[in-house]
Design an enzyme around this catalytic site. Structure first.
Site, mmCIF file in Angstrom:
data_model
loop_
_atom_site.group_PDB
_atom_site.id
_atom_site.type_symbol
_atom_site.label_atom_id
_atom_site.label_comp_id
_atom_site.label_asym_id
_atom_site.label_seq_id
_atom_site.Cartn_x
_atom_site.Cartn_y
_atom_site.Cartn_z
ATOM 1 N N ASP A 1 50.352 18.542 -122.891
ATOM 2 C CA ASP A 1 49.399 18.855 -121.834
ATOM 3 C C ASP A 1 50.186 19.349 -120.629
ATOM 4 O O ASP A 1 50.945 18.588 -120.015
ATOM 5 C CB ASP A 1 48.605 17.588 -121.481
ATOM 6 N N GLN B 1 51.978 23.564 -116.723
ATOM 7 C CA GLN B 1 50.970 24.553 -116.348
ATOM 8 C C GLN B 1 50.971 24.725 -114.836
ATOM 9 O O GLN B 1 50.676 23.787 -114.100
ATOM 10 C CB GLN B 1 49.571 24.122 -116.807
ATOM 11 N N CYS C 1 45.288 26.927 -119.289
ATOM 12 C CA CYS C 1 45.525 25.858 -120.264
ATOM 13 C C CYS C 1 45.276 26.312 -121.694
ATOM 14 O O CYS C 1 45.931 25.824 -122.622
ATOM 15 C CB CYS C 1 44.679 24.633 -119.934
ATOM 16 N N HIS D 1 39.530 21.367 -120.051
ATOM 17 C CA HIS D 1 40.973 21.516 -120.175
ATOM 18 C C HIS D 1 41.413 21.472 -121.635
ATOM 19 O O HIS D 1 40.932 20.648 -122.411
ATOM 20 C CB HIS D 1 41.654 20.393 -119.384
#
Length: 232
Positions: free
Chosen positions: A184, A89, A95, A169
């Site tokens: 992630d 990211q 996100c 997030h």
């Protein structure tokens, strides 16, 4: 991180389902809330489930854990399957969209797309890229950015301004080759959480979600969303 910053996506299953439909995913799977992690609540979630999204607060405790985890896993050398689609990211507040991309990209054998699908085209063009190259490609994808901005305005709460700091997030959990992965975009690589199966995937992902909650027991800002085959 790039200078780009998007409006944050609300943790709203209807908004997320509409988002991926706008990008050309057909209507056989949809997102829905997971209202609790006990067996009765998990039993209410339509099956099969192919991805789980977790929205959680980024706290000092979590950031300390994240740093320790990264250092530990760099020395341990996880065996991550090459079939896992993972991207970094580099866009602020992206996100939610990256979580959706992770959920879809790692389930292409199950999902169906319209012939002119923007999302399918994005995944085809980036499938051989590195995680960093994929994030750079997303920075220049106007179709996904515009759809994200539209979806971010459709939630039940008013979208924050672009310069407002958001400390919530999204991450995704997927089953690739019988292994449970945490994806992630703020981390340098996928996190392998051990074996799973289609039948136990939701329960296995839920156990990992519980560890996030246990790390910050005073926090209540956790939301879990499942991508399921059947209608909610």
């Amino acid at each position: 991180m790039s200078s780009q910053c998007w409006l944050p996506l609300e943790s709203n299953p209807e908004v997320m389902t509409k988002f991926v439909r706008s990008l050309g995913m057909k209507q056989s799977w949809q997102f829905g809330d997971v209202y609790g992690l006990d067996p009765d609540m998990l039993g209410m979630v339509p099956r099969p489930v192919c991805a789980v999204l977790l929205l959680f607060p980024i706290t000092e405790k979590y950031e300390a854990f994240k740093q320790e985890e990264e250092e530990r896993l760099k020395s341990q050398q996880q065996e991550v399957s090459t079939d896992v689609y993972f991207m970094r990211q580099t866009i602020g507040n992206a996100c939610g969209t990256i979580g959706l991309i992770h959920a879809v990209a790692n389930n292409l054998a199950r999902l169906e797309f319209e012939p002119n699908s923007v999302l399918k085209k994005f995944l085809e063009l980036t499938c051989q890229m590195s995680p960093q190259e994929r994030s750079a490609f997303l920075e220049n994808d106007e179709s996904i950015r515009i759809t994200h901005e539209s979806s971010a305005q459709e939630g039940q709460t008013e979208a924050p301004s672009l310069d407002e700091k958001v400390n919530l997030h999204f991450i995704a959990f997927v089953n690739v080759g019988g292994q449970l992965y945490e994806l992630d975009g703020r981390k340098p690589f996928p996190i392998l959480h051990g074996k799973t199966s289609e039948d136990t995937f939701l329960e296995d992902a839920s156990e990992v979600c519980k560890t996030f909650m246990a790390r910050d027991p005073q926090e209540v800002r956790f939301t879990i969303i499942a991508l399921s085959k059947d209608s909610y």
